[in-house]
Write a protein that holds these residues in place. Structure first.
Motif, PDB file in Angstrom:
ATOM      1  N   LEU A   1      79.218  74.539 117.190  1.00 36.29           N
ATOM      2  CA  LEU A   1      80.449  75.269 117.500  1.00 36.29           C
ATOM      3  C   LEU A   1      80.482  76.692 116.959  1.00 36.29           C
ATOM      4  CD1 LEU A   1      83.005  72.389 116.895  1.00 36.29           C
ATOM      5  CD2 LEU A   1      82.625  73.579 119.048  1.00 36.29           C
ATOM      6  N   THR A   2      79.574  77.021 116.062  1.00 37.71           N
ATOM      7  CA  THR A   2      79.619  78.374 115.497  1.00 37.71           C
ATOM      8  C   THR A   2      79.136  79.387 116.534  1.00 37.71           C
ATOM      9  OG1 THR A   2      77.555  77.726 114.429  1.00 37.71           O
ATOM     10  CG2 THR A   2      79.514  77.824 113.043  1.00 37.71           C
ATOM     11  N   LEU A   3      79.554  80.635 116.335  1.00 36.16           N
ATOM     12  CA  LEU A   3      79.427  81.624 117.420  1.00 36.16           C
ATOM     13  C   LEU A   3      77.992  82.018 117.780  1.00 36.16           C
ATOM     14  CD1 LEU A   3      82.297  84.253 117.094  1.00 36.16           C
ATOM     15  CD2 LEU A   3      81.795  82.735 119.008  1.00 36.16           C
ATOM     16  N   GLU A   4      77.052  81.827 116.846  1.00 32.89           N
ATOM     17  CA  GLU A   4      75.685  82.262 117.193  1.00 32.89           C
ATOM     18  C   GLU A   4      75.142  81.480 118.376  1.00 32.89           C
ATOM     19  OE1 GLU A   4      76.392  80.338 114.696  1.00 32.89           O
ATOM     20  OE2 GLU A   4      74.725  79.126 113.974  1.00 32.89           O
ATOM     21  N   TRP A   5      75.749  80.310 118.635  1.00 32.00           N
ATOM     22  CA  TRP A   5      75.284  79.497 119.752  1.00 32.00           C
ATOM     23  C   TRP A   5      76.014  79.845 121.047  1.00 32.00           C
ATOM     24  CZ3 TRP A   5      70.951  77.218 118.458  1.00 32.00           C
ATOM     25  CH2 TRP A   5      70.731  76.936 117.105  1.00 32.00           C
ATOM     26  N   ALA A   6      76.993  80.744 120.962  1.00 35.26           N
ATOM     27  CA  ALA A   6      77.761  81.109 122.159  1.00 35.26           C
ATOM     28  C   ALA A   6      77.149  82.324 122.841  1.00 35.26           C
ATOM     29  CB  ALA A   6      79.214  81.388 121.782  1.00 35.26           C
ATOM     30  N   THR A   7      75.833  82.351 122.853  1.00 36.64           N
ATOM     31  CA  THR A   7      75.118  83.428 123.544  1.00 36.64           C
ATOM     32  C   THR A   7      73.726  82.900 123.879  1.00 36.64           C
ATOM     33  OG1 THR A   7      74.434  85.745 123.407  1.00 36.64           O
ATOM     34  CG2 THR A   7      74.255  84.469 121.384  1.00 36.64           C
ATOM     35  N   THR A   8      72.978  83.686 124.613  1.00 39.48           N
ATOM     36  CA  THR A   8      71.668  83.187 125.032  1.00 39.48           C
ATOM     37  C   THR A   8      70.732  83.038 123.843  1.00 39.48           C
ATOM     38  OG1 THR A   8      71.058  85.465 125.407  1.00 39.48           O
ATOM     39  CG2 THR A   8      71.718  84.199 127.336  1.00 39.48           C
ATOM     40  N   SER A   9      69.650  82.291 124.057  1.00 35.64           N
ATOM     41  CA  SER A   9      68.610  82.158 123.037  1.00 35.64           C
ATOM     42  C   SER A   9      67.330  82.772 123.602  1.00 35.64           C
ATOM     43  CB  SER A   9      68.357  80.702 122.698  1.00 35.64           C
ATOM     44  OG  SER A   9      69.537  80.081 122.257  1.00 35.64           O
ATOM     45  N   PRO A  10      66.792  83.817 123.042  1.00 38.21           N
ATOM     46  CA  PRO A  10      67.379  84.647 121.995  1.00 38.21           C
ATOM     47  C   PRO A  10      68.528  85.474 122.550  1.00 38.21           C
ATOM     48  CG  PRO A  10      65.308  85.587 122.760  1.00 38.21           C
ATOM     49  CD  PRO A  10      65.464  84.283 123.464  1.00 38.21           C
ATOM     50  N   PRO A  11      69.385  85.974 121.669  1.00 41.16           N
ATOM     51  CA  PRO A  11      70.538  86.736 122.140  1.00 41.16           C
ATOM     52  C   PRO A  11      70.124  88.088 122.726  1.00 41.16           C
ATOM     53  CG  PRO A  11      70.821  85.987 119.868  1.00 41.16           C
ATOM     54  CD  PRO A  11      69.384  85.789 120.223  1.00 41.16           C
ATOM     55  N   PRO A  12      70.967  88.649 123.582  1.00 42.26           N
ATOM     56  CA  PRO A  12      70.677  89.988 124.094  1.00 42.26           C
ATOM     57  C   PRO A  12      70.822  91.032 122.983  1.00 42.26           C
ATOM     58  CG  PRO A  12      72.841  89.271 124.815  1.00 42.26           C
ATOM     59  CD  PRO A  12      72.217  88.106 124.114  1.00 42.26           C
ATOM     60  N   ALA A  13      70.428  92.255 123.290  1.00 36.88           N
ATOM     61  CA  ALA A  13      70.398  93.305 122.263  1.00 36.88           C
ATOM     62  C   ALA A  13      71.754  93.480 121.590  1.00 36.88           C
ATOM     63  CB  ALA A  13      69.934  94.616 122.874  1.00 36.88           C
ATOM     64  N   THR A  14      72.823  93.368 122.371  1.00 40.25           N
ATOM     65  CA  THR A  14      74.152  93.565 121.781  1.00 40.25           C
ATOM     66  C   THR A  14      74.798  92.238 121.375  1.00 40.25           C
ATOM     67  OG1 THR A  14      75.048  93.554 124.002  1.00 40.25           O
ATOM     68  CG2 THR A  14      74.658  95.707 123.010  1.00 40.25           C
ATOM     69  N   ASN A  15      74.006  91.202 121.333  1.00 42.10           N
ATOM     70  CA  ASN A  15      74.428  89.855 120.911  1.00 42.10           C
ATOM     71  C   ASN A  15      75.332  89.155 121.914  1.00 42.10           C
ATOM     72  OD1 ASN A  15      72.985  90.221 118.632  1.00 42.10           O
ATOM     73  ND2 ASN A  15      74.721  90.582 117.287  1.00 42.10           N
ATOM     74  N   PHE A  16      76.416  89.810 122.296  1.00 40.48           N
ATOM     75  CA  PHE A  16      77.384  89.192 123.210  1.00 40.48           C
ATOM     76  C   PHE A  16      77.782  90.234 124.247  1.00 40.48           C
ATOM     77  CE2 PHE A  16      77.984  87.480 118.958  1.00 40.48           C
ATOM     78  CZ  PHE A  16      77.897  86.118 119.169  1.00 40.48           C
ATOM     79  N   VAL A  17      78.230  89.740 125.378  1.00 39.32           N
ATOM     80  CA  VAL A  17      78.837  90.655 126.334  1.00 39.32           C
ATOM     81  C   VAL A  17      80.341  90.481 126.192  1.00 39.32           C
ATOM     82  CG1 VAL A  17      79.123  91.215 128.759  1.00 39.32           C
ATOM     83  CG2 VAL A  17      76.893  90.496 127.883  1.00 39.32           C
ATOM     84  N   GLY A  18      81.016  91.517 125.853  1.00 39.98           N
ATOM     85  CA  GLY A  18      82.439  91.388 125.554  1.00 39.98           C
ATOM     86  C   GLY A  18      82.634  90.846 124.146  1.00 39.98           C
ATOM     87  N   ASP A  19      83.862  90.509 123.832  1.00 41.54           N
ATOM     88  CA  ASP A  19      84.149  89.989 122.501  1.00 41.54           C
ATOM     89  C   ASP A  19      84.257  88.476 122.571  1.00 41.54           C
ATOM     90  OD1 ASP A  19      84.252  92.528 121.381  1.00 41.54           O
ATOM     91  OD2 ASP A  19      86.347  92.790 121.980  1.00 41.54           O
ATOM     92  N   PRO A  20      83.373  87.780 121.897  1.00 46.11           N
ATOM     93  CA  PRO A  20      83.429  86.320 121.965  1.00 46.11           C
ATOM     94  C   PRO A  20      84.654  85.791 121.232  1.00 46.11           C
ATOM     95  CG  PRO A  20      81.820  87.014 120.355  1.00 46.11           C
ATOM     96  CD  PRO A  20      82.313  88.259 121.014  1.00 46.11           C
ATOM     97  N   VAL A  21      85.174  84.688 121.709  1.00 52.35           N
ATOM     98  CA  VAL A  21      86.337  84.078 121.054  1.00 52.35           C
ATOM     99  C   VAL A  21      85.842  82.874 120.265  1.00 52.35           C
ATOM    100  CG1 VAL A  21      88.553  82.955 121.416  1.00 52.35           C
ATOM    101  CG2 VAL A  21      87.819  84.821 122.918  1.00 52.35           C
ATOM    102  N   PRO A  22      86.014  82.895 118.965  1.00 47.97           N
ATOM    103  CA  PRO A  22      85.505  81.765 118.184  1.00 47.97           C
ATOM    104  C   PRO A  22      86.368  80.533 118.384  1.00 47.97           C
ATOM    105  CG  PRO A  22      86.679  83.293 116.755  1.00 47.97           C
ATOM    106  CD  PRO A  22      86.660  83.915 118.122  1.00 47.97           C
ATOM    107  N   TYR A  23      85.752  79.394 118.316  1.00 41.63           N
ATOM    108  CA  TYR A  23      86.521  78.158 118.298  1.00 41.63           C
ATOM    109  C   TYR A  23      87.233  78.085 116.942  1.00 41.63           C
ATOM    110  CZ  TYR A  23      87.756  73.293 118.730  1.00 41.63           C
ATOM    111  OH  TYR A  23      88.465  72.133 118.797  1.00 41.63           O
ATOM    112  N   ALA A  24      88.493  77.655 116.960  1.00 32.32           N
ATOM    113  CA  ALA A  24      89.325  77.800 115.756  1.00 32.32           C
ATOM    114  C   ALA A  24      88.755  77.079 114.549  1.00 32.32           C
ATOM    115  CB  ALA A  24      90.728  77.309 116.049  1.00 32.32           C
ATOM    116  N   ASP A  25      88.109  75.928 114.775  1.00 34.20           N
ATOM    117  CA  ASP A  25      87.520  75.199 113.651  1.00 34.20           C
ATOM    118  C   ASP A  25      86.017  75.129 113.889  1.00 34.20           C
ATOM    119  OD1 ASP A  25      86.602  73.483 111.784  1.00 34.20           O
ATOM    120  OD2 ASP A  25      87.907  71.809 112.301  1.00 34.20           O
ATOM    121  N   PRO A  26      85.229  75.876 113.136  1.00 33.18           N
ATOM    122  CA  PRO A  26      83.792  75.920 113.439  1.00 33.18           C
ATOM    123  C   PRO A  26      83.090  74.581 113.225  1.00 33.18           C
ATOM    124  CG  PRO A  26      84.266  77.079 111.377  1.00 33.18           C
ATOM    125  CD  PRO A  26      85.578  76.721 111.983  1.00 33.18           C
TER     126      PRO A  26
END
Lengths: 193, 571
Positions: B504-529
């Motif tokens: 649930l933590t945010l590093e998994w809310a992007t591709t593997s490996p992540p793109p250069a800017t990590n995320f496209v847009g601002d990711p929304v974290p799940y309230a309880d990681p």
């Protein structure tokens, strides 16, 4: 003025401010460390300074300390002036701060050279010299940065009052406060306690 | 608890930026590349430190001198082994994890000061080389602690290089820590308060606070040591009014907190791995987070327990008490971890195995630590192999097991490929057995009176030393397995997908490996990681899969169907 910055610039400015604050909190610990070293060294002697060693004169360093404190006030005034868009007032106060910093350095340099550091006074002189020199390195580097900022102001680089550029002035002033706080700690350890 | 089920509003599947070999040797301000640079550099020095350890154990197979010509060479071996393992392996390796993961976990595009980040890293390789160059001018022989007068009157020029090298490494550490603190304080995304941060980020924050407060003391101590060695001062020479205990006080004021610098990030790794691979919410989130801070704070009050034999008697009891108190926040963590896996749907992946290995081995190190905190016992085993055993249970059983767990857990994110689980399990078994039989018998050797830092020992200690050395060779070989696994998996590992562990933590809310800017847009974290097992978390993870595609589940024991079942400890 800062409100007109983009969000990215606001974050960057905020990061820089936080970063400098944390650096100050961190690096002051070296000065705390050297102060504790001073106490542990002197605890090995029955008297401090050791018997037969000429104690450091307090008058000159007190004058130097006063000069340093006033330089901090001047640097703060300069910082406020540039924030208000008054570059001429900034230059005046900033130069006073620099001049007082030079006076401080010269006085302490004189005492560094003349401290009783031979024979019985080896430890007394050595710890004094190490502490003062360590402080002087910081004062000189940050003073040199302040000099650079002053030259930039003369070239008109802060005329538009852009906070991303005047940040350099703020950073220098904050670091100069650090030099002052570190010195007050050393002054107390070397001359008062 | 959570209501957010769309992790990336408007997100489209992204193509990750694959890092090329050339990037590793290049100045880059991308935190991901810097993180990998840290890890690879640390890994390189781990091999050097490990080779030196093999040399030490080879020498100790018999009670006489076999490998080294004399005690001086042996002193050089263990001095550089200790220094390299601490300052060039564990600390930078965990900094590598921090660099790679903290911005991703916070949903940020990079660290607060990318240039400073790169600068902090690039101080490390020259510092490491400087330390090793000591062999050309007479390597340091005073141990990693470098007590005077060994380090002042009886060491060659390598000792000066050692001190300079540590000075540079300390600076790198401080710059990195400032960067972490600012990043955590200022760059959290909307909706992520301090108590919604992943526990790894908490651990890095606590570690960074220790670094910025304690490392300047190391700088002060090293400055004095260098002055004594090259400028004729005598801070540590009692014959001229100096004080050898001065070094011990200042050095340990840094170096005891440094133990927590080395282990707190590993605690963070373990918190992540145990929760994800047990499919259960973390037990006692706030307790774990705040106990890291408590450890950071109390860690500054225990340094003199390293000096029980040289400390004035009236100071021993206060330091004994604080040293025992620090076991409390650590115990809180251990019980919270046990609570986390209790009744969990445990997937025995390689990462999980190492996390469980960490729990068992670190607890042994913690117990021997409490034993050493007791003054009478400490005086009995002072400078014996008991101490060697204790520190290795903490730093290998703790930090290195944590690092291995982290490598297996985040390798898919970093490279986009899964590691070979079969090789991972063999690696775990060999490491666990090799580690235990290398270091546990050292407790017995120490209590029987075998001193540390000797190349020649009494013949009655040989039996156990043979066991220790053979186990150490197994441990050394096990290290080659993870290297082989990394190489094989990089070449032909299964594609990982964005979130192979359904974490649930945010590093998994992007591709593997992540793109250069990590995320496209601002990711929304799940309230309880760590909110596994709730409807909200399942919806969040399903939304992630819709964005990025399903991931392969790697473990043969936990087929994907089972993994997705909403068991009591399910998603």
């Amino acid at each position: 003025m800062e409100q007109s910055l983009s969000r990215a610039d606001q974050i960057a400015l905020n990061n820089r401010r936080t970063g400098v604050t944390i650096f100050q909190i961190s690096w002051i610990m070296v000065f705390v460390c050297l102060s504790l070293v001073n106490f542990q060294i002197r605890s090995n002697f029955a008297a401090w300074p050791p018997v037969g060693v000429v104690a450091l004169d307090r008058v000159l360093p007190t004058i130097a300390t006063a000069a340093l404190l006033v330089s901090g006030i001047a640097a703060r005034g300069g910082r406020r002036a540039v924030n208000a868009g008054q570059v001429t007032a900034f230059l005046f106060q900033w130069r006073i701060a620099l001049l007082l910093g030079v006076i401080f350095t010269l006085i302490m340099g004189f005492q560094w050279l003349t401290v009783d550091g031979g024979g019985l006074g080896a430890q007394y002189g050595t710890i004094f010299r190490v502490m003062v020199a360590y402080h002087a390195v910081h004062a000189l580097i940050i003073g040199w940065m302040m000099w650079g900022v002053q030259r930039s102001a003369v070239r008109g680089e802060y005329d538009d009052g852009n906070p991303m550029r005047t940040w350099l002035i703020e950073a220098c002033a904050r670091l100069w406060y650090f030099v002052i706080v570190a010195w007050i700690l050393f002054y107390v350890v070397l001359y008062i306690v | 608890m959570a209501s957010i089920t769309v992790p990336m509003p408007g997100a489209r599947p992204q193509t990750g930026t694959r890092i090329r070999v050339a990037d590793i040797f290049r100045w880059s301000v991308d935190h991901k590349i810097i993180g990998i640079q840290y890890m690879l550099t640390a890994g390189f020095f781990f091999l050097i430190g490990g080779a030196l350890a093999m040399g030490i154990r080879w020498e100790l197979l018999t009670p006489n001198l076999d490998v080294v010509a004399d005690g001086q060479q042996y002193n050089q071996l263990f001095s550089i082994h200790g220094t390299v393992m601490i300052f060039l392996w564990i600390i930078p390796m965990l900094a590598g994890f921090g660099n790679y993961l903290v911005p991703l976990m916070l949903g940020a595009k990079d660290m607060a000061f990318p240039w400073l980040n790169a600068f902090a890293f690039w101080l490390i390789p020259p510092a490491g080389i400087l330390m090793l160059l000591g062999w050309f001018v007479g390597q340091t022989e005073a141990g990693w602690t470098s007590y005077p007068p060994l380090s002042t009157l009886y060491s060659l020029d390598g000792q000066t290089l050692w001190a300079l090298s540590l000075h540079i490494l300390g600076l790198s550490s401080i710059l990195g820590a400032i960067n972490f603190i600012v990043t955590v304080k200022n760059m959290r995304p909307q909706g992520m308060g301090y108590f919604q941060m992943p526990l790894f980020v908490w651990a890095v924050l606590a570690t960074s606070i220790i670094i910025v407060m304690a490392t300047p003391f190391l700088a002060g101590a090293l400055t004095l040591l260098i002055l004594d060695r090259v400028a004729g001062t005598a801070f540590f020479n009692p014959a001229q009014g100096g004080d050898v205990l001065l070094w011990q006080n200042v050095f340990w004021f840094y170096s005891h907190p440094a133990v927590y610098i080395m282990v707190l990030p590993a605690f963070g790794v373990i918190s992540e791995v145990l929760s994800v691979h047990s499919r259960k919410p973390i037990f006692g989130y706030r307790a774990i987070a705040l106990s890291s801070m408590a450890i950071a704070l109390v860690g500054f009050t225990v340094w003199a327990h390293h000096m029980f034999t040289s400390l004035t008697p009236e100071l021993r009891i206060p330091f004994m008490i604080t040293s025992m108190i620090i076991a409390v926040p650590t115990g809180i963590k251990v019980f919270s971890w046990l609570g986390t896996i209790f009744m969990g749907k445990i997937h025995f992946t390689s990462a999980m195995l190492f996390a469980l290995g960490f729990l068992s081995m670190f607890v042994i190190g913690g117990i021997s630590g409490v034993m050493l905190a007791a003054v009478p016992f400490d005086i009995h085993v002072h400078d014996t192999y008991f101490v060697v055993s204790h520190l290795h249970f903490v730093l290998f059983g703790g930090s290195v097991f944590g690092i291995y767990a982290g490598v297996y857990h985040w390798f898919p994110k970093i490279t986009g490929r899964m590691m070979d689980e079969r090789l991972g399990r063999i690696h775990f078994v060999l490491t666990y057995i090799g580690f235990f039989f290398t270091f546990f018998p050292q407790h017995i050797l120490g209590m029987a009176g075998m001193p540390r830092r000797v190349s020649v020992y009494a013949p009655e200690f040989q039996g156990l030393n043979v066991v220790v050395s053979l186990a150490a060779f197994v441990l050394g070989i096990s290290t080659l397995l993870i290297i082989w696994n990394v190489i094989v998996s990089l070449r032909s590992g299964k594609k990982a997908g964005a979130n192979p562990w359904r974490a649930l933590t945010l590093e998994w809310a992007t591709t593997s490996p992540p793109p250069a800017t990590n995320f496209v847009g601002d990711p929304v974290p799940y309230a309880d990681p760590y909110g596994y097992g709730t409807t909200g978390s399942k919806a969040y993870l399903d939304a992630l899969e819709r964005s990025y595609g399903e991931s392969e589940y790697p473990s043969p024991d936990a087929p994907k169907t089972l993994q997705k079942v909403g068991a009591p400890a399910g998603d």
